[in-house]
Scaffold this motif. Sequence first.
Motif, PDB file in Angstrom:
ATOM      1  N   MET A   1       1.034  -1.120  -0.019  1.00  0.00           N
ATOM      2  CA  MET A   1       0.051   0.080  -0.062  1.00  0.00           C
ATOM      3  C   MET A   1       0.759   1.232   0.191  1.00  0.00           C
ATOM      4  SD  MET A   1      -2.675  -1.325  -0.618  1.00  0.00           S
ATOM      5  CE  MET A   1      -3.706   0.468  -0.508  1.00  0.00           C
TER       6      MET A   1
ATOM      7  N   THR B   1       0.818   3.939  -2.784  1.00  0.00           N
ATOM      8  CA  THR B   1       0.121   5.443  -2.425  1.00  0.00           C
ATOM      9  C   THR B   1       1.294   6.220  -2.488  1.00  0.00           C
ATOM     10  OG1 THR B   1       0.336   4.978  -0.202  1.00  0.00           O
ATOM     11  CG2 THR B   1      -1.668   4.777  -1.025  1.00  0.00           C
TER      12      THR B   1
ATOM     13  N   ARG C   1      -7.269   6.170  -7.624  1.00  0.00           N
ATOM     14  CA  ARG C   1      -7.531   7.028  -6.631  1.00  0.00           C
ATOM     15  C   ARG C   1      -8.728   7.351  -6.088  1.00  0.00           C
ATOM     16  NH1 ARG C   1      -3.466  10.787  -5.643  1.00  0.00           N
ATOM     17  NH2 ARG C   1      -2.764  10.941  -7.731  1.00  0.00           N
TER      18      ARG C   1
ATOM     19  N   VAL D   1      -7.639   1.419  -2.054  1.00  0.00           N
ATOM     20  CA  VAL D   1      -6.659   2.602  -2.135  1.00  0.00           C
ATOM     21  C   VAL D   1      -7.473   3.578  -1.051  1.00  0.00           C
ATOM     22  CG1 VAL D   1      -6.101   4.687  -3.459  1.00  0.00           C
ATOM     23  CG2 VAL D   1      -5.858   2.196  -4.328  1.00  0.00           C
TER      24      VAL D   1
END
Length: 219
Positions: free
Chosen positions: A174, A178, A204, A210
């Motif tokens: 993650m 990100t 996004r 996410v």
Amino acid sequence: MILEVRAVPPFYKNGFVVACERTREAVIIDPGDEVGDLIGAVRDLDVQVQHILLTHAHVDHVTGVGAAMEAFAAPVWLHRDDLSLYEQVERQAALFGFKARQPPPVDRFYDGTPLSFGDYSVQVHHTPGHCPGGVCLQIERPASRPSHLFVGDTLFAGGIGRTDFPGSDYAVLMQSITQVLLPLGDDAIVHPGHGPDTTIGRERGTNPFVLEYLSGNPR
């Protein structure tokens, strides 16, 4: 940009031919069981393969490396952190209940230096999490948008890569998504290792993994 994608059973893993429309120089990305189709595409397009680029070394992404090398005599690139996976392809295949030929040795390791073919540059971003040596290959012409991101199994349309394999880590994955992928721009086109294309902006705004992670409530 000339872009061809092929996928065949059992994994339906995407393999790519990416070529410069002016110079006809090309790269092959993640040749797996669909390598025969990729070789055919290269010949039909009349392009010259300069590099064989691997996003990571899981078995479904590398079973065609040997055939691609025999066909094109191009160097194979991998992130060094995935070398141990690459050297155990036969064992990886056995875990899935089938046999695979061990691919030839890696020629070169990504070191942060951009690669090139024709008018296009390839910026390599380390994106561990699905596996230690996963990378995103950002391909674009200088000063031209959007970028094309070949992300392996790091990010999918509406999903993320598995983190239940040895060497995988959900939190690290993650962070890669990100902190490395999302900053590459909402217009960037994402070409995953499995499934359809997407964009950074779409993931996004809609990818449940996410959104959950960015909300501060990760799984």
